[in-house]
Design a protein around this motif. Sequence first.
Motif, PDB file in Angstrom:
ATOM      1  N   GLY A  17     -53.448 -50.082   9.442  1.00  0.00           N
ATOM      2  CA  GLY A  17     -53.238 -49.459  10.515  1.00  0.00           C
ATOM      3  C   GLY A  17     -53.477 -50.215  11.868  1.00  0.00           C
ATOM      4  O   GLY A  17     -53.543 -49.727  12.960  1.00  0.00           O
ATOM      5  N   ARG A  18     -53.265 -51.355  11.593  1.00  0.00           N
ATOM      6  CA  ARG A  18     -53.356 -52.418  12.739  1.00  0.00           C
ATOM      7  C   ARG A  18     -52.131 -52.440  13.580  1.00  0.00           C
ATOM      8  O   ARG A  18     -50.998 -52.496  12.901  1.00  0.00           O
ATOM      9  N   VAL A  19     -52.487 -52.621  14.838  1.00  0.00           N
ATOM     10  CA  VAL A  19     -51.171 -52.635  15.756  1.00  0.00           C
ATOM     11  C   VAL A  19     -50.448 -53.716  15.692  1.00  0.00           C
ATOM     12  O   VAL A  19     -49.235 -53.894  16.107  1.00  0.00           O
ATOM     13  N   LYS A  69     -58.237 -64.789   5.247  1.00  0.00           N
ATOM     14  CA  LYS A  69     -59.644 -65.423   5.799  1.00  0.00           C
ATOM     15  C   LYS A  69     -60.619 -64.138   5.347  1.00  0.00           C
ATOM     16  O   LYS A  69     -61.757 -64.471   5.025  1.00  0.00           O
ATOM     17  N   GLY A  70     -60.294 -62.940   5.907  1.00  0.00           N
ATOM     18  CA  GLY A  70     -61.176 -61.892   5.740  1.00  0.00           C
ATOM     19  C   GLY A  70     -61.617 -61.581   4.429  1.00  0.00           C
ATOM     20  O   GLY A  70     -62.854 -61.413   3.991  1.00  0.00           O
ATOM     21  N   THR A  71     -60.701 -61.628   3.510  1.00  0.00           N
ATOM     22  CA  THR A  71     -61.003 -61.374   2.018  1.00  0.00           C
ATOM     23  C   THR A  71     -61.916 -62.296   1.404  1.00  0.00           C
ATOM     24  O   THR A  71     -62.860 -61.824   0.700  1.00  0.00           O
ATOM     25  N   ILE A 103     -67.678 -67.720  11.063  1.00  0.00           N
ATOM     26  CA  ILE A 103     -66.851 -67.199  12.343  1.00  0.00           C
ATOM     27  C   ILE A 103     -65.256 -67.356  11.769  1.00  0.00           C
ATOM     28  O   ILE A 103     -64.723 -68.308  11.919  1.00  0.00           O
ATOM     29  N   ASP A 104     -64.717 -65.879  11.702  1.00  0.00           N
ATOM     30  CA  ASP A 104     -63.555 -66.050  11.187  1.00  0.00           C
ATOM     31  C   ASP A 104     -62.401 -65.590  12.061  1.00  0.00           C
ATOM     32  O   ASP A 104     -62.656 -64.814  13.110  1.00  0.00           O
ATOM     33  N   GLY A 105     -61.354 -66.495  11.998  1.00  0.00           N
ATOM     34  CA  GLY A 105     -60.451 -66.192  13.113  1.00  0.00           C
ATOM     35  C   GLY A 105     -60.514 -66.781  14.180  1.00  0.00           C
ATOM     36  O   GLY A 105     -60.146 -66.413  15.460  1.00  0.00           O
ATOM     37  N   ASN A 128     -48.018 -55.428   3.708  1.00  0.00           N
ATOM     38  CA  ASN A 128     -48.618 -54.716   2.650  1.00  0.00           C
ATOM     39  C   ASN A 128     -49.906 -53.970   2.908  1.00  0.00           C
ATOM     40  O   ASN A 128     -50.371 -53.578   2.261  1.00  0.00           O
ATOM     41  N   ARG A 129     -50.399 -54.606   4.112  1.00  0.00           N
ATOM     42  CA  ARG A 129     -52.253 -54.683   4.555  1.00  0.00           C
ATOM     43  C   ARG A 129     -52.320 -53.019   4.449  1.00  0.00           C
ATOM     44  O   ARG A 129     -53.520 -52.704   4.289  1.00  0.00           O
ATOM     45  N   ASN A 130     -51.543 -52.602   5.538  1.00  0.00           N
ATOM     46  CA  ASN A 130     -52.062 -51.018   5.374  1.00  0.00           C
ATOM     47  C   ASN A 130     -53.143 -50.327   6.017  1.00  0.00           C
ATOM     48  O   ASN A 130     -53.658 -49.399   5.488  1.00  0.00           O
TER      49      ASN A 130
HETATM   50 MG    MG Z   1     -58.638 -60.917   9.085  1.00  0.00          MG
END
Ligand code: MG
Length: 276
Positions: free
Chosen positions: A175-177, A62-64, A131-133, A171-173
């Motif tokens: 640092g998301r919890v 989505k973000g991409t 409006i993402d997510g 693989n996103r890397n």
């Molecule tokens: Mg996202």
Amino acid sequence: MWRRVASLSSSISSSFLAQTASRLNSWESLTTGIAQQAKGVIAPKEKTPFITFVLGGPGSGKGTQCIKIVETFGFAHLSAGDLLRREIASKSADGAMILNTIKEGKIVPSQVTVKLIQKEMELSDNHKFLIDGFPRTEENRVSFERIIGVEPNVVLFFDCPEEEMVKRVLNRNEGRVDDNLETIKKRLTVFQALSLPVINYYSEKGKLYTIKAIGTEDEIFEQVRPIFAAFEVCSVSAMILSIQLCCFFLLHFESENLTTALFLLNLFGIFVMFLI
Ligand SMILES: [Mg+2]
Ligand SMILES: Nc1ncnc2c1ncn2[C@@H]1O[C@H](COP(=O)(O)OP(=O)(O)OP(=O)(O)O)[C@@H](O)[C@H]1O
Ligand SMILES: Nc1ccn([C@H]2C[C@H](O)[C@@H](COP(=O)(O)O)O2)c(=O)n1
């Protein structure tokens, strides 16, 4: 064009009337701003907001894709997850509660998220919002409609196989919890149980555009592009038609031949609009 867009999705089961009503409403949003006013959001602004909800599982892209839509079509990008993470970072009153909820892979109470979105919309000079997510749940959806007072014009659903989503998130890397296997599993369960009903709701309303979210980022964007391009074409067509109608009435008493010619031109314009 619209039928081609519709065929992108097996889950687009909207009726012709629903699509037409949605398009007419969206033309107003993209052109004149005479549609219904959003409570508290656009009162001081000239244009009615054009709202796109961007839905899909965790890591579906989505973000991409939102970054590409912003670059190409000039939307303002509001990511619900980013807004919530910003609250955590700012150590606001809700910060600790939001952090725990996200770690658990659960959904933050709608009132909190909608207020954050509302604030961003009010601060923005743009009237076109991605409006993402959001909305992730029926409660999110109802809360947005109640507080903001508008419905989305378009709902995108990035449909991605679970194993691909898991691979991408791990693989996103960034640092998301919540980018760990345990939380991803919970997020996928929440997505199936709470977000899919929202997606089905918009499908029934004829507002859903399903994107097959596998392949390269550019390949996926080539499915997204025609959706917004079609809305732009519609808004230009609506403007041309309005000008034609004005000419028609102005010249009505001037010349019978000219009137007939413009009348036929208008009929042709309407015909073309329903074809695209
Ligand atoms: Mg996202
Ligand atoms: N088509 C693609 N192929 C491979 N990797 C991709 C593709 N699209 C995005 N990615 C990568 O997958 C990861 C997840 O993408 P993104 O952050 O856009 O997903 P998202 O749907 O916003 O996820 P979330 O709901 O968790 O925020 C990112 O690292 C991104 O670079
Ligand atoms: N409408 C929303 C959107 C997000 N959240 C929380 C829960 C999600 O797992 C997390 C990350 O969101 P993302 O960046 O993946 O869109 O934020 C929520 O509670 N409600």
